[in-house]
Design an enzyme around this catalytic site. Sequence first.
Site, PDB file in Angstrom:
ATOM      1  CG  ASP A 107      54.470 -76.638   6.851  1.00  0.00           C
ATOM      2  OD1 ASP A 107      54.066 -77.541   7.596  1.00  0.00           O
ATOM      3  OD2 ASP A 107      54.388 -76.669   5.605  1.00  0.00           O
TER       4      ASP A 107
HETATM    5  N1  URA Z   1      49.922 -76.909   3.755  1.00  0.00           N
HETATM    6  C1  URA Z   1      51.281 -76.824   3.811  1.00  0.00           C
HETATM    7  O1  URA Z   1      51.978 -77.310   2.943  1.00  0.00           O
HETATM    8  N2  URA Z   1      51.810 -76.168   4.860  1.00  0.00           N
HETATM    9  C2  URA Z   1      51.086 -75.587   5.831  1.00  0.00           C
HETATM   10  O2  URA Z   1      51.640 -74.986   6.750  1.00  0.00           O
HETATM   11  C3  URA Z   1      49.682 -75.686   5.756  1.00  0.00           C
HETATM   12  C4  URA Z   1      49.132 -76.357   4.705  1.00  0.00           C
END
Ligand code: URA
Length: 241
Positions: A107
Amino acid sequence: MAKTQRIDKVLSNLGYGSRKDIRKVCKDGLVKVDGKVIKSSSVHIDPESSEIIIGNEVVDYREFVYIMLNKPQGVVSATEDNRDETVVDLLDEKYVPFEVFPVGRLDKDTEGLLLLTNDGKLAHNLLSPKKHVSKTYYAKVDGIVTEEDIEKFKEGVYIEEDYKTLPANLKILKSDEISEIELTIHEGKFHQVKRMFKAVDKTVIYLKRLSMGPLKLDNRLDLGEYRELNEDELNKLRDHK
Ligand code: URA
């Protein structure tokens, strides 16, 4: 079997200019292959086994590159984006001709280990849902993480009405109003870690990926820094079943 390619194609793919530029440097007698001046840019060579020199520079030939990035927050895991800076924008321009892409996604507000490569086969193997490649994250969580959460994550939790996660290994580093944990999962659903904690009524407030399969984030890399994988890391990734 030797794989030969036109020398102008090899050199332009490596970022040494357009095919027209390569034709000119060849004509000018500046290109040598295995000690022999190559005047024509249409000559076929085997770049894997030949030594190519342009001017005084020995060409560092490779088809694929593998880069470990310590992703900072605020950049997106994509090759292009209209609004945000991408992980590829963080790389030196010498990597542009290789057209690397991120292997999976973190993310925008997640930090940590992200592999970038142009090796589609290796990327596919690491991302294939059938392979269940493990990913370990460190997180700060708003809420007191408990032994009960460990059991729930081991069992699997529903992050969608009809989707239960695979067994995951939760380790509590600190159980407090703001808890600290490490979580290892074997799949990669969208926002998976955040949604798993939502499923037990808690909120992830900081997330960092520490490892992916056999590949561990090099803790000497500051946020936004990167380096190419070493031979050992690459072999482990290739051998990973
Ligand atoms: N899980 C999440 O919620 N975000 C990420 O970036 C990776 C795994």
